[in-house]
Design a protein around this motif. Structure first.
Motif, PDB file in Angstrom:
ATOM      1  N   ASP A  62       0.962  -1.190  -0.025  1.00 49.78           N
ATOM      2  CA  ASP A  62       0.008  -0.137  -0.024  1.00 49.78           C
ATOM      3  C   ASP A  62       0.692   1.276   0.107  1.00 49.78           C
ATOM      4  OD1 ASP A  62      -2.105   1.704   0.241  1.00 49.78           O
ATOM      5  OD2 ASP A  62      -2.509   1.538   2.207  1.00 49.78           O
ATOM      6  N   TYR A  65       2.089   2.722   3.291  1.00 49.79           N
ATOM      7  CA  TYR A  65       1.345   2.631   4.584  1.00 49.79           C
ATOM      8  C   TYR A  65       1.347   1.166   5.173  1.00 49.79           C
ATOM      9  CZ  TYR A  65      -0.134   7.274   3.998  1.00 49.79           C
ATOM     10  OH  TYR A  65      -0.067   8.532   3.806  1.00 49.79           O
ATOM     11  N   VAL A 102       1.641   5.487  11.184  1.00 50.27           N
ATOM     12  CA  VAL A 102       0.583   4.618  10.678  1.00 50.27           C
ATOM     13  C   VAL A 102       0.579   3.615  11.880  1.00 50.27           C
ATOM     14  CG1 VAL A 102      -0.025   2.757   8.914  1.00 50.27           C
ATOM     15  CG2 VAL A 102       1.150   4.787   8.508  1.00 50.27           C
ATOM     16  N   HIS A 105      -1.801  -0.757  11.885  1.00 50.06           N
ATOM     17  CA  HIS A 105      -1.455  -1.821  11.261  1.00 50.06           C
ATOM     18  C   HIS A 105      -0.052  -1.408  10.879  1.00 50.06           C
ATOM     19  CE1 HIS A 105      -3.494   0.915   8.358  1.00 50.06           C
ATOM     20  NE2 HIS A 105      -2.507   0.616   7.755  1.00 50.06           N
ATOM     21  N   PHE A 146     -10.786  -2.189   1.801  1.00 47.90           N
ATOM     22  CA  PHE A 146     -10.352  -2.681   0.687  1.00 47.90           C
ATOM     23  C   PHE A 146     -10.849  -3.846  -0.087  1.00 47.90           C
ATOM     24  CE2 PHE A 146      -5.594  -0.295   1.679  1.00 47.90           C
ATOM     25  CZ  PHE A 146      -6.283   0.640   1.434  1.00 47.90           C
ATOM     26  N   PHE A 165      -7.356  -3.059   6.430  1.00 46.83           N
ATOM     27  CA  PHE A 165      -7.106  -2.551   4.850  1.00 46.83           C
ATOM     28  C   PHE A 165      -6.554  -3.771   4.094  1.00 46.83           C
ATOM     29  CE2 PHE A 165      -7.270   0.882   7.614  1.00 46.83           C
ATOM     30  CZ  PHE A 165      -7.808   1.943   6.900  1.00 46.83           C
ATOM     31  N   GLN A 169      -1.650  -5.967   5.385  1.00 51.80           N
ATOM     32  CA  GLN A 169      -1.575  -4.660   6.455  1.00 51.80           C
ATOM     33  C   GLN A 169      -2.335  -5.248   7.871  1.00 51.80           C
ATOM     34  OE1 GLN A 169      -3.328  -2.051   3.689  1.00 51.80           O
ATOM     35  NE2 GLN A 169      -1.757  -0.366   4.589  1.00 51.80           N
ATOM     36  N   ARG A 199       1.065  13.371  11.283  1.00 49.83           N
ATOM     37  CA  ARG A 199      -0.240  13.407  10.759  1.00 49.83           C
ATOM     38  C   ARG A 199      -0.386  11.543  11.151  1.00 49.83           C
ATOM     39  NH1 ARG A 199      -2.238   8.934   6.854  1.00 49.83           N
ATOM     40  NH2 ARG A 199      -4.083   9.887   6.037  1.00 49.83           N
ATOM     41  N   ASP A 201      -2.384   8.310  10.870  1.00 51.33           N
ATOM     42  CA  ASP A 201      -3.148   7.518   9.909  1.00 51.33           C
ATOM     43  C   ASP A 201      -4.383   6.810  10.409  1.00 51.33           C
ATOM     44  OD1 ASP A 201      -3.112   6.557   6.817  1.00 51.33           O
ATOM     45  OD2 ASP A 201      -3.167   4.655   8.251  1.00 51.33           O
ATOM     46  N   ALA A 202      -5.583   6.585   9.884  1.00 50.74           N
ATOM     47  CA  ALA A 202      -6.638   5.736  10.004  1.00 50.74           C
ATOM     48  C   ALA A 202      -6.856   5.508  11.601  1.00 50.74           C
ATOM     49  CB  ALA A 202      -6.038   4.369   9.449  1.00 50.74           C
ATOM     50  N   GLU A 258      -5.961  11.467  11.172  1.00 55.79           N
ATOM     51  CA  GLU A 258      -7.132  11.273   9.915  1.00 55.79           C
ATOM     52  C   GLU A 258      -8.183  10.328  10.753  1.00 55.79           C
ATOM     53  OE1 GLU A 258      -7.336   8.676   5.761  1.00 55.79           O
ATOM     54  OE2 GLU A 258      -6.440   7.766   7.523  1.00 55.79           O
ATOM     55  N   HIS A 331      -3.814  12.158  -1.291  1.00 57.42           N
ATOM     56  CA  HIS A 331      -3.125  10.914  -2.059  1.00 57.42           C
ATOM     57  C   HIS A 331      -4.418   9.733  -2.244  1.00 57.42           C
ATOM     58  CE1 HIS A 331      -2.715   9.838   1.967  1.00 57.42           C
ATOM     59  NE2 HIS A 331      -2.635   8.671   1.757  1.00 57.42           N
ATOM     60  N   ASP A 332      -5.439   9.860  -1.269  1.00 53.55           N
ATOM     61  CA  ASP A 332      -6.735   9.081  -1.290  1.00 53.55           C
ATOM     62  C   ASP A 332      -7.707   9.454  -2.039  1.00 53.55           C
ATOM     63  OD1 ASP A 332      -5.168   7.108   0.334  1.00 53.55           O
ATOM     64  OD2 ASP A 332      -5.807   8.105   1.945  1.00 53.55           O
ATOM     65  N   ARG A 417      -7.821   6.163  -6.247  1.00 55.56           N
ATOM     66  CA  ARG A 417      -6.878   6.951  -5.953  1.00 55.56           C
ATOM     67  C   ARG A 417      -5.716   7.223  -6.701  1.00 55.56           C
ATOM     68  NH1 ARG A 417      -5.598   4.139   0.135  1.00 55.56           N
ATOM     69  NH2 ARG A 417      -4.796   2.461  -1.208  1.00 55.56           N
ATOM     70  N   ARG A 421      -2.216  10.041  -7.738  1.00 53.64           N
ATOM     71  CA  ARG A 421      -0.680   9.333  -7.719  1.00 53.64           C
ATOM     72  C   ARG A 421       0.221   9.513  -9.022  1.00 53.64           C
ATOM     73  NH1 ARG A 421      -2.396   4.413  -3.423  1.00 53.64           N
ATOM     74  NH2 ARG A 421      -3.376   6.025  -1.806  1.00 53.64           N
TER      75      ARG A 421
HETATM   76  C1  NOJ Z   1      -5.276   6.070   5.068  1.00 54.33           C
HETATM   77  C2  NOJ Z   1      -4.013   6.548   4.213  1.00 54.33           C
HETATM   78  O1  NOJ Z   1      -4.264   7.731   3.831  1.00 54.33           O
HETATM   79  C3  NOJ Z   1      -4.179   5.336   2.915  1.00 54.33           C
HETATM   80  O2  NOJ Z   1      -3.696   5.701   2.053  1.00 54.33           O
HETATM   81  C4  NOJ Z   1      -4.128   4.147   3.396  1.00 54.33           C
HETATM   82  O3  NOJ Z   1      -4.285   3.108   2.363  1.00 54.33           O
HETATM   83  C5  NOJ Z   1      -5.071   3.560   4.453  1.00 54.33           C
HETATM   84  N1  NOJ Z   1      -5.018   4.743   5.712  1.00 54.33           N
HETATM   85  C6  NOJ Z   1      -4.377   2.452   5.393  1.00 54.33           C
HETATM   86  O4  NOJ Z   1      -2.930   2.874   5.894  1.00 54.33           O
END
Ligand code: NOJ
Length: 561
Positions: A62, A65, A102, A105, A146, A165, A169, A199, A201-202, A258, A331-332, A417, A421
C-alpha cells in the motif's frame, strides 16, 4: 470563545506523496533527494509545513502505509542520512516537517508480525488480532475497507488474522499495552530526531468492539463494512489520552488525525483546545457528498447544498473550541478540479475558484502536490495501468459480484486513488520532468499543458494564484482567526460567506457553476464599500457589490468597510 494563536493555525501545509513527487536517480520512483531538489520551489510557494506521506521501510503493498520497520527509510527513497539532510534543509529554509504515523497496522513483513504468526505460543501472538475460524469460515462477517473479507487465513497456525485494510496490513492489537507503548516509543524516537509533528493515519480504527461480533447484515451479504464495530468506538479516547500523555505532550508537536466516521460533535473530543488529543482532524464528510449508500465506488452527483451544509457544520461546530483542517485533495482522493470544478473549458477558473473556497475558510489549509497547478484525474484504458491495491481489489471483487466492467471502470475513473498518484508534472519534457527512467505509474498525458514550469512563467496561472492566496492569509489575521458565517444559504449556484475578526469583515463569493449567474447580497452587506483582495478573473468590474453578475466559476474576495 478561545482564539488562541498558534503557529500551526497560521501555517499552510503541503503534502508530498514521495513516490510520485520527484525522482533523482532515474529508477522511476520518487525519492528523498528528489524532494530536497524541490525545496526551494516549495519555499517560493510560501508554504510553512511539509507533510511527508510514509517513507519508512515497506514492501509497498500500500505504497508505504504498510510499514515493516518504523525506524528505517525505504530503500527506494534513500537512506536515513538522506532523510536527516531533508529535515535539516527544510528547517534551514524556515519550514517544518511532519511525518505520517501509521499506528493501526503494520506490514505482514514487520518482524513483529513474522514472530506473531510463527506460533500460537509466540510472545508476540497477542500483538495482532488472531481468531480461529467459525464453521469453516472467517471469525466474523466484517468486510475489509479494501474489499473482500477483513480476515486472512494463515496456514502456519490454522487461524485467521484481522486486516481492516489490505491482507498485507495486519491490524495491531491496541488492547495490548505493550503494543501501544511500542508505538509511543516510535513517536518519541522521531520527535527526538527533531520532526515537528505527525499526521496520524486511520486513527479512528484502533478500537474494535470487544468480542468482535458479527455486524448487522439485513441483506445477507458475504461481508459487511461493520463500521459500527471499528470506527470511532467508545473507549478510543482512553488510548488517545494515553498517546498524548506518553508521547505527544512531551514535545511541541503539531498533530492531525485522519478520522473517517467522525462528526463535528465527535471531533470536539479529538480537538478541543483544552482537552483534545490532537490539534486537528481530517474530516471525511465533504469527501462523501458524491457517494451513494454503497460507499465510495457508488457514484452520486454532488450538490452545492450538501457541500455548504458540511462545511458550515464544521466551521460552526468547532468555532471557538477547536480548529479545522481544510483540504480538497490528498493521495486518497481524486483531483478536486475534476471532481468539483471543470477540468476542460474552465480548468483555470474553476481550479482557482476551488482554491479560494477552501483557503479562505477558518482552519489550516493542506495543499496536495499538483493541486497548485490544477492537476486532473486520469483515465487509463487498461486496468493493468492501475497500481493501487484498493483499486485492484475493488476491480476483482466487483467483477466477481457480477458488476459490469465499464461501470467498474467509471467508478475507478471518478474515485480511484491513482488519480492523485500520477507523477508530479514539473515541465513538458519526457515524463513531465519527474524521472529520466520509466515512472512506476504512467504520467497523466496532459503534462504538456499542465506543468509547473509553464505556470511559473505565466503570471495569471493557477500556481501564481495559489501563491497570492497563501500570502493573503499571512497578511490578514481575519483570514486565519476570523469567524465564518454563511450567507445566501439557499442559493444553489453561489457559495458566499464572510470572515469577521475584530472590526474587519471579509466577503467571499464563489460561483460553483459554468453559467453566468446574477447574485444579490443581503442589504446588511451590499451597502458596504468593497475593496477587492483577490479574484480569479481579470475584469474591469466596477466595485459596487449591490448586484453582481458572476462569470463561470468566478471567485471574488472583498474587504468590506
Ligand atoms: C489512510 C491512508 O491515507 C491510505 O493511503 C492508506 O491506504 C490507509 N489509511 C491505510 O493505511
Amino acid at each position: 470563545m478561545i482564539v488562541n494563536k498558534y503557529w500551526w493555525k497560521e501555517s499552510v501545509v503541503y503534502q508530498i506523496y514521495p513516490r510520485s513527487f520527484m525522482d533523482s536517480n532515474g529508477d522511476g520512483i520518487g525519492d528523498l533527494q528528489g524532494i530536497i531538489s524541490k525545496l526551494d520551489y516549495l519555499k517560493s510557494l510560501g508554504i510553512d509545513v511539509i507533510w511527508l506521506s510514509p517513507v519508512y521501510q515497506s514492501p509497498n503493498d500500500d505504497n508505504g502505509y504498510d510499514i515493516s520497520d518504523y525506524q528505517e527509510i525505504m530503500d527506494e527513497f534513500g537512506t536515513m542520512s538522506d532523510w536527516e539532510q531533508l529535515l535539516a534543509d527544510v528547517h534551514a529554509r524556515g519550514m517544518k516537517l511532519i511525518m505520517d504515523l501509521v499506528p493501526n497496522h503494520t506490514s505482514d513483513e514487520h518482524p513483529w508480525f513474522i514472530e506473531s504468526r510463527s506460533s500460537k505460543d509466540s510472545p508476540k501472538r497477542d500483538w495482532y488480532i488472531w481468531r480461529p475460524g467459525k464453521n469453516g469460515k472467517e471469525p466474523n462477517n466484517w468486510e475489509s475497507i479494501f474489499s473482500g473479507p477483513a480476515w486472512k487465513y494463515d496456514e502456519t497456525t490454522g487461524e485467521y488474522y484481522m486486516h481492516l485494510f489490505s491482507a498485507r496490513q495486519p491490524d495491531l492489537n491496541w488492547e495490548n499495552p505493550i503494543v501501544r507503548h511500542e508505538i509511543y516509543n516510535v513517536m518519541k524516537w522521531w520527535l527526538a530526531k527533531g520532526i515537528d509533528g505527525f499526521r496520524i493515519d486511520a486513527i479512528t480504527h484502533i478500537k474494535k468492539t470487544a468480542g468482535l461480533p458479527d455486524a448487522a447484515n439485513p441483506e445477507g451479504k458475504p461481508y459487511v463494512p461493520a463500521l459500527e464495530h471499528h470506527l470511532n468506538r467508545p473507549g478510543i479516547h482512553d488510548f488517545l489520552q494515553e498517546m498524548k500523555d506518553e508521547a505527544l505532550s512531551k514535545y511541541e508537536a503539531m498533530t492531525v488525525g485522519e478520522t473517517p466516521g467522525v462528526s463535528p460533535e465527535d471531533a470536539l473530543e479529538y480537538v478541543n483546545e483544552m482537552t483534545g488529543k490532537f490539534n486537528m482532524v481530517f474530516q471525511f464528510e465533504l469527501m462523501e457528498i458524491d457517494s451513494g449508500p454503497g460507499g465510495k465506488w457508488d457514484l452520486k452527483l454532488w450538490r452545492l447544498r450538501d457541500l455548504k451544509k458540511v462545511i458550515t457544520r464544521w466551521q460552526k461546530g468547532l468555532e471557538g473550541k477547536g480548529w479545522n483542517s481544510l483540504y480538497l485533495e490528498n493521495h486518497d482522493q481524486p483531483r478536486s478540479v475534476s471532481r468539483f470544478g471543470d477540468d476542460h473549458k474552465y480548468h483555470k477558473e474553476s481550479a482557482k475558484m476551488l482554491a479560494t473556497f477552501f483557503m479562505m475558510l477558518q482552519g489550516t489549509p493542506y495543499i496536495y502536490q499538483g493541486q497548485e497547478i490544477g492537476m486532473t484525474n486520469v483515465r487509463f484504458s487498461s486496468i493493468d495501468d492501475y497500481k493501487d491495491v484498493e483499486i485492484l481489489n475493488y476491480y476483482r471483487e466487483a467483477l466477481k459480484e457480477g458488476k459490469a466492467g465499464h461501470d467498474v471502470m467509471e467508478s475507478i475513473y471518478s474515485k480511484g486513488r491513482d488519480n492523485a498518484r500520477t507523477p508530479m508534472q514539473w515541465d513538458a519534457t519526457q515524463n513531465a520532468g519527474f524521472s529520466s527512467g520509466t515512472p512506476w505509474i504512467k504520467v497523466n498525458p496532459n503534462y504538456g499543458q499542465i506543468n509547473v514550469q509553464q505556470q511559473l512563467q505565466d503570471p495569471d496561472s493557477i500556481l501564481h494564484y495559489y501563491k497570492r492566496l497563501i500570502a493573503l492569509r499571512k497578511q490578514n489575521p481575519a483570514l486565519i482567526y476570523g469567524t465564518y458565517d454563511l450567507i445566501a444559504e439557499e442559493n444553489e449556484k453561489v457559495y458566499a460567506y464572510t470572515r469577521t475578526f475584530e472590526n474587519e469583515t471579509i466577503l467571499v463569493i464563489l460561483n460553483f457553476t459554468r453559467e453566468t449567474v446574477p447574485f444579490e447580497l443581503p442589504d446588511s452587506l451590499s451597502n458596504a464599500t468593497a475593496q477587492v483582495m483577490i479574484r480569479n478573473y481579470q475584469t474591469d468590474r466596477s466595485e459596487t457589490i449591490h448586484s453582481l453578475i458572476l462569470q463561470p466559476y468566478e471567485a471574488l474576495v472583498y474587504r468590506l468597510n
